[in-house]
Design an enzyme around this catalytic site. Structure first.
Site, PDB file in Angstrom:
ATOM      1  N   ASP A 226      92.412 -29.694  -3.407  1.00  8.53           N
ATOM      2  CA  ASP A 226      93.408 -28.770  -3.074  1.00  8.53           C
ATOM      3  C   ASP A 226      94.475 -28.269  -4.076  1.00  8.53           C
ATOM      4  O   ASP A 226      94.497 -29.017  -5.035  1.00  8.53           O
ATOM      5  CB  ASP A 226      94.092 -29.191  -1.783  1.00  8.53           C
ATOM      6  CG  ASP A 226      93.090 -29.785  -0.707  1.00  8.53           C
ATOM      7  OD1 ASP A 226      91.988 -29.346  -0.748  1.00  8.53           O
ATOM      8  OD2 ASP A 226      93.676 -30.679   0.264  1.00  8.53           O
TER       9      ASP A 226
HETATM   10  N1  URA Z   1      91.211 -34.847   0.123  1.00  7.61           N
HETATM   11  C1  URA Z   1      92.080 -33.813   0.502  1.00  7.61           C
HETATM   12  O1  URA Z   1      92.685 -33.697   1.585  1.00  7.61           O
HETATM   13  N2  URA Z   1      92.516 -33.066  -0.549  1.00  7.61           N
HETATM   14  C2  URA Z   1      92.007 -33.178  -1.679  1.00  7.61           C
HETATM   15  O2  URA Z   1      92.310 -32.217  -2.588  1.00  7.61           O
HETATM   16  C3  URA Z   1      90.934 -33.868  -2.000  1.00  7.61           C
HETATM   17  C4  URA Z   1      90.627 -34.952  -0.942  1.00  7.61           C
END
Ligand code: URA
Length: 240
Positions: A102
């Site tokens: 993310d």
């Molecule tokens: N899980 C999430 O919520 N975000 C990420 O970036 C990776 C795994």
């Protein structure tokens, strides 16, 4: 491949700049000066030189990046800078991130142009483990460990694969944990904690399969994978 494309991929300039270098007679193929940018060459067989410097071509490249927050795990984005823009010494247009973190997640991201390796690491049937460090708002407890192990439900009806949660510390407000998951659903870890009434306030990937983030890499910096790391990553008999 075309001579101008090869030289651009090897860092001798933009496509326009290398066309100019070729036209001016700086480039030789098998000791013959060539002035046509369209000349077809085989980088594995032909000896190509720019002003006497031998051109070394690598078909595949592999980088480990310590992704900072604020960058999207994509090759193009209309709003935000992308992780490929952080790879300053890379001149090719075929580099991509292996999976997604993310925008606010930090840590280990592999970037490559090797689609086969990316597929091996991302294919759900290979159950590639990914380990994260997370700070959680709320007290993470033994019950959460059990729920995550049994398979927490996210997105109303999706039962996650068994995940391993380890509590590193916990006080009245926040907890620090490590978590290993074997799949990569959108916002998976955030959704898993939401399902048990908690919120992820910081997330960092520290391991993928058997590759750990090099802790000498500061946020936004990167390095090539060593051949030993690459062999381990490609090893189909090893998962973790
Ligand atoms: N899980 C999430 O919520 N975000 C990420 O970036 C990776 C795994």
């Amino acid at each position: 491949m075309r001579l101008d494309k090869l030289l651009a991929h090897c860092g001798f300039g933009t496509r326009k700049e290398v066309k100019d270098i070729i036209k001016k007679g700086y480039v030789s193929v098998n000791n013959q000066i060539v002035k046509k940018d369209k000349t077809q060459v085989d980088p594995t067989k032909d000896e190509i030189k720019v002003d006497d410097e031998k051109v070394v071509y690598e078909e595949f490249v592999y980088y480990m990046l310590n992704k900072p927050a604020g960058y999207v795990s994509a090759t193009e984005d209309a709003l935000y800078p992308t992780v490929v823009e952080l790879i300053g010494d890379y001149y090719r247009d075929d580099l991509f991130p292996v999976g997604r973190l993310d925008i606010d997640t930090e840590g280990l991201l592999i970037l490559t142009n090797d689609g086969i390796l990316a597929h091996q690491l991302l294919s759900p049937k290979n159950h590639c483990p990914k380990k994260y460090y997370a700070k959680i708002k709320g007290i993470v407890n033994e019950n959460d460990i059990k729920i995550f192990f049994d398979g927490v439900i996210i997105d109303n009806d999706y039962k996650c694969q068994s995940a391993y949660l380890k509590i590193l510390s916990s006080d009245i407000e926040n907890s620090e944990v490590e978590i290993i998951i074997y799949e990569g659903k959108f916002h998976q870890i955030k959704k898993m904690f939401k399902a048990v009434g908690k919120e992820v306030i910081y997330l960092k990937r520290i391991c993928m399969k058997n590759l750990a983030l090099d802790d000498t890499l500061t946020l936004g910096s990167y390095r090539r994978l060593t051949s030993e790391e690459l062999d381990r990553l490609k090893d189909k008999s090893v998962l973790q």
